[in-house]
Design a protein around this motif. Sequence first.
Motif, PDB file in Angstrom:
ATOM      1  N   LEU A 153       0.794  -1.219   0.000  1.00 19.35           N
ATOM      2  CA  LEU A 153       0.000   0.000   0.000  1.00 19.35           C
ATOM      3  C   LEU A 153       0.831   1.276   0.000  1.00 19.35           C
ATOM      4  O   LEU A 153       0.323   2.343   0.353  1.00 19.35           O
ATOM      5  CB  LEU A 153      -0.937  -0.011   1.216  1.00 19.35           C
ATOM      6  CG  LEU A 153      -1.856  -1.230   1.280  1.00 19.35           C
ATOM      7  CD1 LEU A 153      -2.678  -1.220   2.552  1.00 19.35           C
ATOM      8  CD2 LEU A 153      -2.759  -1.287   0.060  1.00 19.35           C
ATOM      9  N   GLY A 154       2.085   1.184  -0.377  1.00 21.01           N
ATOM     10  CA  GLY A 154       2.882   2.393  -0.500  1.00 21.01           C
ATOM     11  C   GLY A 154       4.086   2.418   0.407  1.00 21.01           C
ATOM     12  O   GLY A 154       4.140   1.738   1.435  1.00 21.01           O
ATOM     13  N   ASP A 155       5.065   3.221   0.034  1.00 20.41           N
ATOM     14  CA  ASP A 155       6.326   3.353   0.767  1.00 20.41           C
ATOM     15  C   ASP A 155       7.038   2.012   0.863  1.00 20.41           C
ATOM     16  O   ASP A 155       7.533   1.633   1.928  1.00 20.41           O
ATOM     17  CB  ASP A 155       6.098   3.938   2.165  1.00 20.41           C
ATOM     18  CG  ASP A 155       5.595   5.373   2.116  1.00 20.41           C
ATOM     19  OD1 ASP A 155       5.684   5.982   1.040  1.00 20.41           O
ATOM     20  OD2 ASP A 155       5.093   5.863   3.139  1.00 20.41           O
ATOM     21  N   GLN A 156       7.077   1.291  -0.262  1.00 23.23           N
ATOM     22  CA  GLN A 156       7.878   0.067  -0.308  1.00 23.23           C
ATOM     23  C   GLN A 156       9.370   0.385  -0.288  1.00 23.23           C
ATOM     24  O   GLN A 156      10.192  -0.493  -0.008  1.00 23.23           O
ATOM     25  CB  GLN A 156       7.565  -0.749  -1.560  1.00 23.23           C
ATOM     26  CG  GLN A 156       6.301  -1.580  -1.471  1.00 23.23           C
ATOM     27  CD  GLN A 156       5.031  -0.763  -1.613  1.00 23.23           C
ATOM     28  OE1 GLN A 156       4.255  -0.654  -0.682  1.00 23.23           O
ATOM     29  NE2 GLN A 156       4.806  -0.173  -2.776  1.00 23.23           N
ATOM     30  N   VAL A 157       9.713   1.610  -0.606  1.00 23.47           N
ATOM     31  CA  VAL A 157      11.085   2.113  -0.490  1.00 23.47           C
ATOM     32  C   VAL A 157      11.016   3.522   0.101  1.00 23.47           C
ATOM     33  O   VAL A 157       9.986   4.188   0.017  1.00 23.47           O
ATOM     34  CB  VAL A 157      11.810   2.170  -1.852  1.00 23.47           C
ATOM     35  CG1 VAL A 157      12.115   0.791  -2.383  1.00 23.47           C
ATOM     36  CG2 VAL A 157      11.015   2.979  -2.852  1.00 23.47           C
ATOM     37  N   TYR A 158      12.111   3.933   0.705  1.00 21.29           N
ATOM     38  CA  TYR A 158      12.246   5.305   1.189  1.00 21.29           C
ATOM     39  C   TYR A 158      13.379   5.951   0.397  1.00 21.29           C
ATOM     40  O   TYR A 158      14.528   5.949   0.813  1.00 21.29           O
ATOM     41  CB  TYR A 158      12.518   5.318   2.691  1.00 21.29           C
ATOM     42  CG  TYR A 158      11.256   5.199   3.510  1.00 21.29           C
ATOM     43  CD1 TYR A 158      10.758   6.282   4.226  1.00 21.29           C
ATOM     44  CD2 TYR A 158      10.527   4.016   3.528  1.00 21.29           C
ATOM     45  CE1 TYR A 158       9.583   6.180   4.952  1.00 21.29           C
ATOM     46  CE2 TYR A 158       9.353   3.904   4.257  1.00 21.29           C
ATOM     47  CZ  TYR A 158       8.891   4.989   4.961  1.00 21.29           C
ATOM     48  OH  TYR A 158       7.724   4.892   5.678  1.00 21.29           O
ATOM     49  N   ASN A 205       1.333 -10.156  -6.055  1.00 17.93           N
ATOM     50  CA  ASN A 205       1.522  -8.839  -5.452  1.00 17.93           C
ATOM     51  C   ASN A 205       0.904  -7.749  -6.321  1.00 17.93           C
ATOM     52  O   ASN A 205       1.064  -7.752  -7.543  1.00 17.93           O
ATOM     53  CB  ASN A 205       3.019  -8.544  -5.287  1.00 17.93           C
ATOM     54  CG  ASN A 205       3.710  -9.528  -4.372  1.00 17.93           C
ATOM     55  OD1 ASN A 205       3.681  -9.388  -3.149  1.00 17.93           O
ATOM     56  ND2 ASN A 205       4.342 -10.532  -4.950  1.00 17.93           N
ATOM     57  N   TRP A 206       0.227  -6.829  -5.657  1.00 16.44           N
ATOM     58  CA  TRP A 206      -0.298  -5.634  -6.307  1.00 16.44           C
ATOM     59  C   TRP A 206       0.293  -4.430  -5.587  1.00 16.44           C
ATOM     60  O   TRP A 206       0.260  -4.350  -4.366  1.00 16.44           O
ATOM     61  CB  TRP A 206      -1.830  -5.604  -6.256  1.00 16.44           C
ATOM     62  CG  TRP A 206      -2.449  -6.687  -7.091  1.00 16.44           C
ATOM     63  CD1 TRP A 206      -2.558  -8.007  -6.772  1.00 16.44           C
ATOM     64  CD2 TRP A 206      -3.027  -6.546  -8.383  1.00 16.44           C
ATOM     65  NE1 TRP A 206      -3.168  -8.708  -7.784  1.00 16.44           N
ATOM     66  CE2 TRP A 206      -3.473  -7.826  -8.788  1.00 16.44           C
ATOM     67  CE3 TRP A 206      -3.220  -5.469  -9.244  1.00 16.44           C
ATOM     68  CZ2 TRP A 206      -4.094  -8.044 -10.018  1.00 16.44           C
ATOM     69  CZ3 TRP A 206      -3.844  -5.686 -10.463  1.00 16.44           C
ATOM     70  CH2 TRP A 206      -4.277  -6.964 -10.836  1.00 16.44           C
ATOM     71  N   PHE A 207       0.835  -3.495  -6.352  1.00 16.02           N
ATOM     72  CA  PHE A 207       1.606  -2.392  -5.795  1.00 16.02           C
ATOM     73  C   PHE A 207       0.860  -1.071  -5.935  1.00 16.02           C
ATOM     74  O   PHE A 207       0.312  -0.761  -6.992  1.00 16.02           O
ATOM     75  CB  PHE A 207       2.956  -2.256  -6.510  1.00 16.02           C
ATOM     76  CG  PHE A 207       3.871  -3.432  -6.325  1.00 16.02           C
ATOM     77  CD1 PHE A 207       4.872  -3.405  -5.371  1.00 16.02           C
ATOM     78  CD2 PHE A 207       3.729  -4.562  -7.113  1.00 16.02           C
ATOM     79  CE1 PHE A 207       5.727  -4.491  -5.214  1.00 16.02           C
ATOM     80  CE2 PHE A 207       4.571  -5.653  -6.961  1.00 16.02           C
ATOM     81  CZ  PHE A 207       5.568  -5.604  -6.005  1.00 16.02           C
ATOM     82  N   LEU A 208       0.864  -0.289  -4.865  1.00 16.77           N
ATOM     83  CA  LEU A 208       0.395   1.087  -4.892  1.00 16.77           C
ATOM     84  C   LEU A 208       1.521   1.971  -4.374  1.00 16.77           C
ATOM     85  O   LEU A 208       2.142   1.651  -3.363  1.00 16.77           O
ATOM     86  CB  LEU A 208      -0.851   1.270  -4.013  1.00 16.77           C
ATOM     87  CG  LEU A 208      -2.143   0.610  -4.497  1.00 16.77           C
ATOM     88  CD1 LEU A 208      -3.234   0.762  -3.447  1.00 16.77           C
ATOM     89  CD2 LEU A 208      -2.601   1.242  -5.803  1.00 16.77           C
ATOM     90  N   PRO A 209       1.826   3.074  -5.037  1.00 21.68           N
ATOM     91  CA  PRO A 209       2.885   3.963  -4.549  1.00 21.68           C
ATOM     92  C   PRO A 209       2.356   4.966  -3.535  1.00 21.68           C
ATOM     93  O   PRO A 209       1.154   5.238  -3.455  1.00 21.68           O
ATOM     94  CB  PRO A 209       3.354   4.668  -5.829  1.00 21.68           C
ATOM     95  CG  PRO A 209       2.108   4.750  -6.647  1.00 21.68           C
ATOM     96  CD  PRO A 209       1.328   3.493  -6.354  1.00 21.68           C
TER      97      PRO A 209
END
Length: 264
Positions: A153-158, A205-209
């Motif tokens: 749901l977001g912030d998979q990276v900083y 996996n489904w990704f949201l930024p």
Amino acid sequence: MTRRLKELAPGIEIVPKQTHAHSTWLWVGVCVRSGGPGSGAEVTVQVDGLDPIPATLTQYGYADGDDYDFFHGHVRVDGLQPATAYDATATPSGPAAPTATCRFTTLPTTVGEDPIRLAAASCFDVGTDADRQLPSLCERLFADHPPDLTLLLGDQVYLDAPWHEFRRRTKSDPRKYYLTKYWSAWGRNADGHGGLSPLLASGGNWFLPDDHEFWNNFPHATPLALHSMANWRNIISARAKRTVAWLRGRQIPKELISPPSTTE
């Protein structure tokens, strides 16, 4: 405390994405040492019960003179059965090539008595998880019952942490910096940290930024985020003035409580 980001580490990852009832997309990333034996561009994907799928990956370009080459791409897999678990393996060409595996479950065509297991996650910075708490947790939770679907749901990276490295490297070599950030967060880094790999390899996996994937449109100002880089000077200045006013026992001016955005 966020640790300093190290350079790319060689390896291979395979991640199931957009899993449906009869098909799925698999993302494959390969990082190899430049000039080494074999190439990361050609890979073979093997899914249970299906013929091997050859694929040619695209090279990710960044500044010349680096020690590693990076290749990536998506592989579509058809002919799958609904509500069925599959194991997939990706193997690049070349002698003694490493492999990567993942597991995914296709979605059912109808909702029946069997539950659909969902996992949701957000806000992960590999630089602050020195004790590998996230990969250890995923390995325990998903050992016997992996999720059918994972929503990131977001912030998979900083991308903006640590801030001093972010400010320096986004101007000197942004493409390699962003690649290294994602590759490290997804489990391939010089520290040997598992990162998100146990989670990503356990189901579709489904990704949201969210904002840290884009850092509020850095380096440009944006009217949609108060804390864009163009507003940091006003924010820090107002915070300092509020602190000084409080220490002196004065009433804080109204305009310092919520400083106006420079993008308004």
